[in-house]
Structures are given as structure tokens and as C-alpha cells.
Scaffold this motif. Structure first.
Motif, PDB file in Angstrom:
ATOM      1  N   VAL A 125       8.719  -6.023  -2.179  1.00  0.00           N
ATOM      2  CA  VAL A 125       8.640  -4.575  -2.355  1.00  0.00           C
ATOM      3  C   VAL A 125      10.051  -3.999  -2.471  1.00  0.00           C
ATOM      4  CG1 VAL A 125       7.997  -2.415  -1.221  1.00  0.00           C
ATOM      5  CG2 VAL A 125       6.440  -4.367  -1.165  1.00  0.00           C
ATOM      6  N   ARG A 126      10.257  -3.102  -3.443  1.00  0.00           N
ATOM      7  CA  ARG A 126      11.544  -2.411  -3.584  1.00  0.00           C
ATOM      8  C   ARG A 126      11.284  -0.919  -3.391  1.00  0.00           C
ATOM      9  NH1 ARG A 126      14.745  -4.443  -8.805  1.00  0.00           N
ATOM     10  NH2 ARG A 126      16.369  -3.276  -7.684  1.00  0.00           N
ATOM     11  N   PRO A 127      11.348  -0.445  -2.146  1.00  0.00           N
ATOM     12  CA  PRO A 127      10.983   0.949  -1.873  1.00  0.00           C
ATOM     13  C   PRO A 127      12.041   1.931  -2.367  1.00  0.00           C
ATOM     14  CG  PRO A 127      11.871  -0.066   0.097  1.00  0.00           C
ATOM     15  CD  PRO A 127      11.780  -1.168  -0.930  1.00  0.00           C
ATOM     16  N   THR A 128      11.585   3.134  -2.614  1.00  0.00           N
ATOM     17  CA  THR A 128      12.501   4.227  -2.929  1.00  0.00           C
ATOM     18  C   THR A 128      12.922   4.873  -1.616  1.00  0.00           C
ATOM     19  OG1 THR A 128      11.416   4.666  -5.040  1.00  0.00           O
ATOM     20  CG2 THR A 128      12.756   6.448  -4.098  1.00  0.00           C
ATOM     21  N   ILE A 129      14.219   4.799  -1.296  1.00  0.00           N
ATOM     22  CA  ILE A 129      14.735   5.356  -0.048  1.00  0.00           C
ATOM     23  C   ILE A 129      15.110   6.811  -0.286  1.00  0.00           C
ATOM     24  CG2 ILE A 129      16.407   5.133   1.811  1.00  0.00           C
ATOM     25  CD1 ILE A 129      14.545   2.743   1.544  1.00  0.00           C
TER      26      ILE A 129
ATOM     27  N   ASP B  59       0.827  -1.210   0.000  1.00  0.00           N
ATOM     28  CA  ASP B  59       0.000   0.000   0.000  1.00  0.00           C
ATOM     29  C   ASP B  59       0.860   1.259   0.000  1.00  0.00           C
ATOM     30  OD1 ASP B  59      -2.355  -1.497   0.101  1.00  0.00           O
ATOM     31  OD2 ASP B  59      -2.373  -1.527   2.296  1.00  0.00           O
ATOM     32  N   ALA B  60       2.055   1.162   0.606  1.00  0.00           N
ATOM     33  CA  ALA B  60       2.897   2.347   0.787  1.00  0.00           C
ATOM     34  C   ALA B  60       4.015   2.448  -0.227  1.00  0.00           C
ATOM     35  CB  ALA B  60       3.494   2.336   2.197  1.00  0.00           C
ATOM     36  N   VAL B  61       4.095   1.493  -1.160  1.00  0.00           N
ATOM     37  CA  VAL B  61       5.268   1.417  -2.017  1.00  0.00           C
ATOM     38  C   VAL B  61       5.418   2.650  -2.906  1.00  0.00           C
ATOM     39  CG1 VAL B  61       4.136   0.238  -3.967  1.00  0.00           C
ATOM     40  CG2 VAL B  61       6.573  -0.177  -3.476  1.00  0.00           C
ATOM     41  N   ARG B  62       4.330   3.374  -3.190  1.00  0.00           N
ATOM     42  CA  ARG B  62       4.449   4.563  -4.043  1.00  0.00           C
ATOM     43  C   ARG B  62       5.069   5.738  -3.287  1.00  0.00           C
ATOM     44  NH1 ARG B  62      -0.745   2.820  -5.169  1.00  0.00           N
ATOM     45  NH2 ARG B  62      -1.625   4.527  -3.921  1.00  0.00           N
ATOM     46  N   SER B  63       5.153   5.625  -1.964  1.00  0.00           N
ATOM     47  CA  SER B  63       5.702   6.709  -1.142  1.00  0.00           C
ATOM     48  C   SER B  63       7.213   6.582  -1.013  1.00  0.00           C
ATOM     49  CB  SER B  63       5.074   6.689   0.250  1.00  0.00           C
ATOM     50  OG  SER B  63       3.674   6.818   0.186  1.00  0.00           O
ATOM     51  N   THR B  64       7.841   7.700  -0.744  1.00  0.00           N
ATOM     52  CA  THR B  64       9.265   7.681  -0.406  1.00  0.00           C
ATOM     53  C   THR B  64       9.425   7.099   0.991  1.00  0.00           C
ATOM     54  OG1 THR B  64       9.709   9.621  -1.757  1.00  0.00           O
ATOM     55  CG2 THR B  64      11.296   9.124  -0.001  1.00  0.00           C
ATOM     56  N   PHE B  65      10.409   6.209   1.166  1.00  0.00           N
ATOM     57  CA  PHE B  65      10.656   5.605   2.473  1.00  0.00           C
ATOM     58  C   PHE B  65      11.806   6.328   3.173  1.00  0.00           C
ATOM     59  CE2 PHE B  65       7.751   2.479   1.291  1.00  0.00           C
ATOM     60  CZ  PHE B  65       7.544   1.574   2.326  1.00  0.00           C
TER      61      PHE B  65
ATOM     62  N   ARG C 254      17.284  -1.192  10.277  1.00  0.00           N
ATOM     63  CA  ARG C 254      17.425  -1.131   8.819  1.00  0.00           C
ATOM     64  C   ARG C 254      17.477  -2.547   8.247  1.00  0.00           C
ATOM     65  NH1 ARG C 254      19.118   2.310   4.690  1.00  0.00           N
ATOM     66  NH2 ARG C 254      18.952   1.127   2.747  1.00  0.00           N
ATOM     67  N   GLY C 255      18.216  -3.426   8.908  1.00  0.00           N
ATOM     68  CA  GLY C 255      18.273  -4.803   8.442  1.00  0.00           C
ATOM     69  C   GLY C 255      16.919  -5.480   8.496  1.00  0.00           C
ATOM     70  N   THR C 256      16.158  -5.194   9.552  1.00  0.00           N
ATOM     71  CA  THR C 256      14.817  -5.763   9.682  1.00  0.00           C
ATOM     72  C   THR C 256      13.901  -5.268   8.570  1.00  0.00           C
ATOM     73  OG1 THR C 256      15.036  -5.981  12.089  1.00  0.00           O
ATOM     74  CG2 THR C 256      12.805  -5.914  11.201  1.00  0.00           C
ATOM     75  N   VAL C 257      13.933  -3.960   8.308  1.00  0.00           N
ATOM     76  CA  VAL C 257      13.072  -3.382   7.279  1.00  0.00           C
ATOM     77  C   VAL C 257      13.455  -3.906   5.898  1.00  0.00           C
ATOM     78  CG1 VAL C 257      12.389  -1.229   6.139  1.00  0.00           C
ATOM     79  CG2 VAL C 257      12.559  -1.328   8.639  1.00  0.00           C
ATOM     80  N   ASP C 258      14.750  -4.021   5.630  1.00  0.00           N
ATOM     81  CA  ASP C 258      15.183  -4.561   4.335  1.00  0.00           C
ATOM     82  C   ASP C 258      14.670  -5.986   4.147  1.00  0.00           C
ATOM     83  OD1 ASP C 258      16.471  -2.218   3.734  1.00  0.00           O
ATOM     84  OD2 ASP C 258      18.493  -2.963   4.165  1.00  0.00           O
ATOM     85  N   ALA C 259      14.759  -6.802   5.227  1.00  0.00           N
ATOM     86  CA  ALA C 259      14.286  -8.184   5.138  1.00  0.00           C
ATOM     87  C   ALA C 259      12.778  -8.235   4.942  1.00  0.00           C
ATOM     88  CB  ALA C 259      14.686  -8.941   6.403  1.00  0.00           C
ATOM     89  N   LEU C 260      12.080  -7.342   5.613  1.00  0.00           N
ATOM     90  CA  LEU C 260      10.628  -7.294   5.497  1.00  0.00           C
ATOM     91  C   LEU C 260      10.195  -6.918   4.079  1.00  0.00           C
ATOM     92  CD1 LEU C 260       7.834  -7.336   6.816  1.00  0.00           C
ATOM     93  CD2 LEU C 260       8.224  -4.979   7.545  1.00  0.00           C
ATOM     94  N   CYS C 261      10.843  -5.931   3.500  1.00  0.00           N
ATOM     95  CA  CYS C 261      10.515  -5.511   2.133  1.00  0.00           C
ATOM     96  C   CYS C 261      10.817  -6.624   1.141  1.00  0.00           C
ATOM     97  CB  CYS C 261      11.290  -4.253   1.773  1.00  0.00           C
ATOM     98  SG  CYS C 261      10.736  -2.764   2.644  1.00  0.00           S
ATOM     99  N   ALA C 262      11.947  -7.306   1.342  1.00  0.00           N
ATOM    100  CA  ALA C 262      12.300  -8.399   0.440  1.00  0.00           C
ATOM    101  C   ALA C 262      11.264  -9.512   0.511  1.00  0.00           C
ATOM    102  CB  ALA C 262      13.691  -8.930   0.783  1.00  0.00           C
ATOM    103  N   ALA C 263      10.820  -9.834   1.725  1.00  0.00           N
ATOM    104  CA  ALA C 263       9.822 -10.891   1.896  1.00  0.00           C
ATOM    105  C   ALA C 263       8.501 -10.514   1.250  1.00  0.00           C
ATOM    106  CB  ALA C 263       9.627 -11.182   3.379  1.00  0.00           C
TER     107      ALA C 263
END
Length: 322
Positions: free
Chosen positions: A224-228, A196-202, A212-221
Motif C-alpha cells: 500500500v502507498r498511502p497518501t499522507i 480497505d483504507a487506501v483511498r483515504s488520506t492518512f 512512523r517507521g512501523t506504519v511505513d513498514a506495515l504499508c510496504a509489506a
């Protein structure tokens, strides 16, 4: 408890080290060297044991000596008495070392607001003379300080599986939420997914921080490839950037009301991160041992976990992303 000694026992106690040393090596000269005492002093002490008991405990045997039946009967009890006294001395030394000890704690920055203060407060209630030295930073920085011997214990996230060579203890599972600006398109909802949030800047913490490691793992699972857009070094900065409308972030729930920002339940999956302690098994500090024992009891940890759950309004059930 009655600790009154009869006269015979009282007279025997100071003689036992000499008796045991002679019994073990069957030679007065060597026993005296072991005790760093003059040979005549050791000889008199052993003879005195026999006088007090009314029966000899040693007898001549060639160039040395050996125990009599009475000496053999006394020996295990004499050893036990000396060992018990030694254990008592060690206990006193340990208690003194603990009372005047210093504990060096390295902790992940995100734990500094509530977790670390609560743990230190509880420990000082039972050990008021202990001093603390503290360093904070990224997860990797804390573990490096532990490996270098610059910290006694590290309080960080993502300790499952345990890093090689360390003892670890999981303290609790901390919920994570999606924080969005007050005017964000998702702000009126109670829950959302990363998709739902992928269109937003992260907005995230920098690499090396546990979150950061947790969030990266969560996005990968989630695929989702967020724009940082921004990378910070502490949660206050990240929350401020989100509140300013510069993006969204996955964070632990705030302990205090969030102004100009909204925290949403993070769905698919409901997510937590493990918070734990790590220390070297080679560290024999009694202060560290006492602190770990307090962590295992879990009183303050349970209080901190309960506050976190209330702050985020996040249900207990859900998958854990480490």
C-alpha cells in the motif's frame, strides 16, 4: 545469627591488613609503603599477630622475611576476611548510591500516557528517594540521547534487532488499530485492512518517530502507498485530526474513550509493535541496574500491556511489524 567474636579473633581483626601486605611482598618496608603506614607500625602489627596466636607467623629470610607454617595457614583466611569486609563496604556504598541516585529516562512520546508513569510509580515504591529526569521525543531522539550519555535508559519501540552497542529488553508487544472518523465508510465495521483504507488520506507521526517507521513498514509489506495528508508530533494531535474527519491513522489503542472516532481491528495482518528498553552496558549506575531488574520482573509492564489489549479489543495472536 550469633556474631559474638572470641577474644583472640577480636584482637586479630585490625592486624590482618598489615599481615597480608607483608605476606604478599615479603618485605616490611614495601608493605608499609603500600599501606601508607609507618614501617614500625607495620612491624609491630605483624609481630602482634604472632603474639595473639601464640606462634610466630613470619621469620627472617635473608634481607627479607617469609611466612612460617602458621603464617601460611592463616594467610588465605586473612585474605578472605579482608575481601568479605571490602564487599560489605561496596554493598553499603552501592545501596547509598541507589537510595540517593538519579535516573535519566528518555522515552518515546507515545509511551508517556501510561507506560512511563506506571514504571516510575512501581520503582519509587521500592526506592522512594530516587529522583527522575525525563526527556521525550521521537525514537531517534531518545536513542541519540542515550548514545550521548544524556540519558541512562531509553524506552522506545522497534528494538528488534537491537541497535549496535546497546543492551535491550523487549517489554511487551503493543497492538495497533486503524482509527477512522465516526462518519467514515469503514466506521461500521469491526475490522479492516490497509487496502480497505487506501483511498483515504492518512495521518501519521513525522519521520524519526518509532510509530512512523512501523506504519511505513506495515504499508510496504501490504503493498500500500498511502497518501499522507498530515504529520504530527504526538498521538493526541493525530487522534484529534482523525476525529475531525481529516483522515485515518494506524495507532496504538487509546487508553480512554475516543470521541468522534472509531478504532477498528487491523486485519491482514493483525499487527503489534515491540516496546522495549535500551541502555549502555558501560553504564554501571546501581540505580540503572535496579530499574532494569524491575523491568525484567515485569509486574507493571504486564499491567500496562493488559490495559492496552482491553482498550483496543485486539486479540493476542498475530504478526509483529517492527
Amino acid at each position: 545469627m550469633d556474631v559474638t567474636l572470641d577474644e583472640q579473633t577480636r584482637r586479630l581483626l585490625p592486624l590482618l591488613p598489615a599481615f597480608v601486605a607483608v605476606a604478599e611482598v615479603e618485605q616490611v618496608t614495601l608493605a608499609a609503603a603500600m599501606l601508607r603506614a609507618p614501617q614500625p607500625t607495620v612491624s609491630r602489627a605483624v609481630a602482634r599477630v604472632g603474639e595473639v596466636l601464640g606462634v610466630p607467623v613470619v621469620e627472617r629470610h635473608g634481607r627479607g622475611i617469609r611466612l612460617t607454617d602458621a603464617g601460611r595457614a592463616l594467610l588465605p583466611h586473612a585474605r578472605q576476611a579482608i575481601a568479605a569486609l571490602g564487599a560489605g563496604v561496596d554493598a553499603v556504598r552501592s545501596a547509598e548510591a541507589l537510595a540517593r541516585g538519579t535516573l535519566s529516562v528518555a522515552f518515546q512520546t507515545s509511551l508517556g500516557e501510561s507506560v512511563v508513569p506506571a514504571l516510575i510509580k512501581e520503582f519509587l515504591a521500592g526506592h522512594p528517594a530516587v529522583r527522575f529526569t525525563m526527556t521525550q521525543g521521537a525514537r531517534r531522539t531518545c536513542l541519540d540521547a542515550l548514545a550521548a550519555g544524556e540519558a541512562d535508559i531509553a524506552l522506545v519501540s522497534r528494538l528488534v534487532p537491537a541497535p549496535a552497542g546497546l543492551d535491550t529488553l523487549t517489554l511487551f508487544q503493543e497492538p495497533l488499530v486503524l482509527m477512522v472518523p465516526a462518519g467514515h465508510e469503514l466506521a461500521g465495521r469491526t475490522g479492516a485492512t490497509l487496502r480497505d483504507a487506501v483511498r483515504s488520506t492518512f495521518i501519521t507521526l513525522k519521520h524519526g518517530y518509532g510509530l512512523r517507521g512501523t506504519v511505513d513498514a506495515l504499508c510496504a509489506a501490504a503493498g500500500v502507498r498511502p497518501t499522507i495528508g498530515f504529520e504530527g508530533e504526538d498521538l493526541h494531535t493525530v487522534r484529534g485530526l482523525v476525529a475531525a474527519g481529516l483522515g485515518v491513522s494506524v495507532l496504538p489503542p487509546a487508553r480512554h474513550p475516543v470521541h468522534e472516532g472509531v478504532e477498528l481491528r487491523l486485519d491482514e495482518p493483525v499487527t503489534t509493535r515491540d516496546i522495549g528498553a535500551a541502555w549502555s552496558p558501560q553504564n554501571t549506575s546501581p540505580t540503572l541496574a535496579a530499574f532494569v531488574a524491575m523491568l525484567r520482573a515485569g509486574t507493571s509492564v504486564a499491567r500496562v500491556q493488559a490495559v492496552g489489549a482491553r482498550a483496543g479489543g485486539v486479540p493476542d495472536a498475530g504478526a509483529s511489524v517492527r
